[in-house]
Each structure stands twice: as structure tokens, then as C-alpha cells.
Design an enzyme around this catalytic site. Structure first.
Site, PDB file in Angstrom:
ATOM      1  N   TYR A  74       0.934  -1.239   0.191  1.00 27.15           N
ATOM      2  CA  TYR A  74      -0.143  -0.137   0.025  1.00 27.15           C
ATOM      3  C   TYR A  74       0.802   1.201  -0.014  1.00 27.15           C
ATOM      4  O   TYR A  74       1.155   1.803   1.073  1.00 27.15           O
ATOM      5  CB  TYR A  74      -1.049  -0.087   1.222  1.00 27.15           C
ATOM      6  CG  TYR A  74      -2.213  -1.013   1.123  1.00 27.15           C
ATOM      7  CD1 TYR A  74      -1.999  -1.739   0.171  1.00 27.15           C
ATOM      8  CD2 TYR A  74      -3.282  -1.154   2.094  1.00 27.15           C
ATOM      9  CE1 TYR A  74      -3.244  -2.703  -0.088  1.00 27.15           C
ATOM     10  CE2 TYR A  74      -4.076  -1.847   2.097  1.00 27.15           C
ATOM     11  CZ  TYR A  74      -4.343  -2.866   0.968  1.00 27.15           C
ATOM     12  OH  TYR A  74      -5.187  -3.463   0.922  1.00 27.15           O
ATOM     13  N   GLN A 133     -10.132 -12.506   3.734  1.00 28.27           N
ATOM     14  CA  GLN A 133     -10.582 -11.476   3.010  1.00 28.27           C
ATOM     15  C   GLN A 133     -10.960 -11.367   1.764  1.00 28.27           C
ATOM     16  O   GLN A 133      -9.952 -11.532   0.673  1.00 28.27           O
ATOM     17  CB  GLN A 133      -9.406 -10.326   3.042  1.00 28.27           C
ATOM     18  CG  GLN A 133      -9.856  -8.732   2.975  1.00 28.27           C
ATOM     19  CD  GLN A 133      -8.860  -7.871   3.480  1.00 28.27           C
ATOM     20  OE1 GLN A 133      -7.929  -7.623   2.599  1.00 28.27           O
ATOM     21  NE2 GLN A 133      -8.946  -7.068   4.274  1.00 28.27           N
ATOM     22  N   LEU A 158     -18.654  -1.140  -0.452  1.00 31.26           N
ATOM     23  CA  LEU A 158     -19.345  -0.220  -1.270  1.00 31.26           C
ATOM     24  C   LEU A 158     -18.773  -0.234  -2.769  1.00 31.26           C
ATOM     25  O   LEU A 158     -19.348   0.918  -3.382  1.00 31.26           O
ATOM     26  CB  LEU A 158     -19.552   1.086  -0.531  1.00 31.26           C
ATOM     27  CG  LEU A 158     -20.212   1.275   0.720  1.00 31.26           C
ATOM     28  CD1 LEU A 158     -20.025   2.641   1.302  1.00 31.26           C
ATOM     29  CD2 LEU A 158     -21.681   0.942   0.601  1.00 31.26           C
ATOM     30  N   LYS A 177     -23.354   8.366  -4.828  1.00 30.00           N
ATOM     31  CA  LYS A 177     -22.954   9.869  -4.768  1.00 30.00           C
ATOM     32  C   LYS A 177     -22.611  10.310  -6.107  1.00 30.00           C
ATOM     33  O   LYS A 177     -22.357  11.515  -6.534  1.00 30.00           O
ATOM     34  CB  LYS A 177     -21.750  10.094  -3.877  1.00 30.00           C
ATOM     35  CG  LYS A 177     -20.779   9.476  -4.260  1.00 30.00           C
ATOM     36  CD  LYS A 177     -19.473   9.752  -3.115  1.00 30.00           C
ATOM     37  CE  LYS A 177     -18.205   9.133  -3.330  1.00 30.00           C
ATOM     38  NZ  LYS A 177     -17.247   9.693  -2.287  1.00 30.00           N
ATOM     39  N   ARG A 216      -9.902   4.672 -10.126  1.00 31.51           N
ATOM     40  CA  ARG A 216     -11.304   4.137 -10.726  1.00 31.51           C
ATOM     41  C   ARG A 216     -11.580   3.957 -12.109  1.00 31.51           C
ATOM     42  O   ARG A 216     -12.420   3.322 -12.824  1.00 31.51           O
ATOM     43  CB  ARG A 216     -12.415   4.620  -9.783  1.00 31.51           C
ATOM     44  CG  ARG A 216     -12.469   4.003  -8.619  1.00 31.51           C
ATOM     45  CD  ARG A 216     -13.469   4.697  -7.581  1.00 31.51           C
ATOM     46  NE  ARG A 216     -12.968   6.185  -7.294  1.00 31.51           N
ATOM     47  CZ  ARG A 216     -13.636   7.225  -6.242  1.00 31.51           C
ATOM     48  NH1 ARG A 216     -14.752   6.680  -5.669  1.00 31.51           N
ATOM     49  NH2 ARG A 216     -13.172   8.250  -6.035  1.00 31.51           N
TER      50      ARG A 216
END
Length: 251
Positions: free
Chosen positions: A57, A175, A206, A214, A227
Site C-alpha cells: 500500500y 478477506q 461499497l 453519490k 477507478r
């Protein structure tokens, strides 16, 4: 805040974890250290005790380093999960490497970045097709024995891989991705985890914001927002989770 058991370890965690991939600044535009640290501290202030990060990360471990900065004197109050077995190669290409030597090295480096002597949960980030899951599991088992890791997890795996891991190393957490549009785990891995008392720690609940309602039908993600590359964000007006919002946006 309510606490739930992490597998059969005796460790107790809040039902909501803070996913610390975005604070690394690799997926969203406009991320900065000040806002990331404020987010971490706000999480602590509302009682969330569970942080989820990983060796990969950030280009150089930014997520883990920021967590260390934010901890202050709270380390013993928090449950930190990190992952090994994925790192960045040339051209920002993800490389799977679940070899025992790599998992040992990445765990040690994660501990240095986090400025701690142990993590409560350590995942194999994803099975490496070149390394048997049992070999990766055995390496994490050694980390358990050393006390550097308090429990073991596996991410992005099949039932067969969960079984192979658990046969070698006690498995406390799994996970997968899971949300209203991605429910495949209900068919096999979720029942397996229930039967074997393995906690399920889902990511994308989500769907990277797609299910928040949104985004308007004509939303365009800025350059630098990862994205843009995901198929589920192509033609956002067609996504079920956005239709209600898109209708509301009509004049």
C-alpha cells in the site's frame, strides 16, 4: 463500540475497519499526508480499533508509515492487520511473490515501517501461482511462532486454497471482495468460513464508492483516480446502484 471476535484468537475488533489503501495516495487524486493522518486520528476518536493495510500500500510503504505516525500512545489499543506477498515491480506492476523468504522479509519491513514489534493479523495477500499455498502458510506459521504475528489470514482465495492454508497454519481470517453486486462468496467460501470459525473481513463493501449513490450519471473521474481503469466504472449511469441518483439528477 461493539467488539467482535477475530476467529478464535481472543482478539476483539470493531465491526468496521479502516481500510488504509487510499491513504497511500496511489488510487485517488488530491491525497495528502495531513488529511490522511487526520482520517486515522478521527477513526481512533470514534472508537474504531481495527486498521487494515499491506506491504504494497504505497510505492514505498506510505500507508504503514502514516499509521506509525498516527499511533501516538495508542498502539496497545489497536488491532493492526497487514499483508505480504505482493510488491511493486518496474512500471508500477504488481508482482505476486508468496515465497517464504519474501514473506519473512516483507513482514520484517512492515514491522519497521509500523514501528511495532508485532501485528495482530498477517495475511497472505494473494496466493502465488508459482508457490504452493502450503509453503506460504508455513512461512506465516513461523512468524506466528516468533510472536511477530498474532494471527494468520488469507486473501483472494478459493475454498481449496483456504483448506490448504489451514492444514499447515491456523487460519483466523479470510478477506474477499463482497458487496451487493459481488456476492460470489455466498456460494462456497463464506459457508466454509462459518463452519471453520474463520472471520470474514470483506473489502469493497461499497464497491469503491459505486454503491454510495453519490456519483451522477455524467461523472468523470479525474486523472490519477484508479477507478477510471475498473470495468464497473465504465458507463456509470448503467450501474444499478446509480440509477436512483441518475434519475434524481434529471431536470
Amino acid at each position: 463500540m461493539e467488539l467482535r471476535p477475530l476467529g478464535t484468537t481472543g482478539i476483539r475488533i470493531t465491526p468496521i475497519s479502516l481500510g488504509c489503501w487510499p491513504i497511500a495516495g496511489m488510487t485517488s487524486a488530491g491525497v495528502n499526508d495531513a488529511d490522511s493522518l487526520a482520517t486515522l486520528r478521527a477513526c481512533f476518536d470514534v472508537g474504531i480499533n481495527f486498521l487494515d493495510t499491506a506491504y504494497c500500500y504505497g510505492a514505498a510503504g506510505e500507508s504503514e508509515r502514516l499509521i506509525a505516525q498516527a499511533l501516538g500512545g495508542r498502539r496497545d489499543e489497536l488491532v493492526i492487520a497487514t499483508k505480504g506477498g505482493i510488491h511493486w515491480g518496474p512500471g508500477r506492476k504488481q508482482i505476486l511473490d508468496g515465497s517464504p523468504a519474501t514473506l519473512q522479509r516483507e513482514c520484517e519491513e512492515s514491522l519497521r515501517r509500523l514501528n511495532t514489534d508485532r501485528v495482530e493479523l498477517y495475511y497472505l495477500h494473494a496466493p502465488d501461482p508459482q508457490v504452493p499455498v502450503a509453503e506460504s502458510a508455513a512461512a506465516i506459521g513461523e512468524l506466528l511462532k516468533s510472536g511477530k504475528v498474532r494471527s494468520a489470514g488469507l486473501s483472494n482465495a478459493t475454498v481449496a486454497q483456504l483448506e490448504e492454508f489451514a492444514a499447515v497454519c491456523p487460519l483466523s481470517a479470510y478477506q474477499p471482495a463482497y458487496n451487493m453486486l459481488q456476492r460470489e462468496i455466498e456460494a462456497d467460501t463464506l459457508p466454509w468460513c462459518r463452519e471453520h470459525k474463520v472471520s470474514v473481513m470483506v473489502y469493497w463493501p461499497l464497491l469503491k464508492g459505486l454503491l454510495t449513490g453519490k456519483f451522477a450519471r455524467d461523472h468523470v473521474f479525474p486523472d490519477g483516480d484508479s477507478r477510471r481503469k475498473y470495468p464497473m466504472f465504465q458507463g456509470v449511469a448503467e450501474k444499478p446502484g446509480l440509477r436512483r441518483r441518475a434519475a434524481a439528477d434529471r431536470p
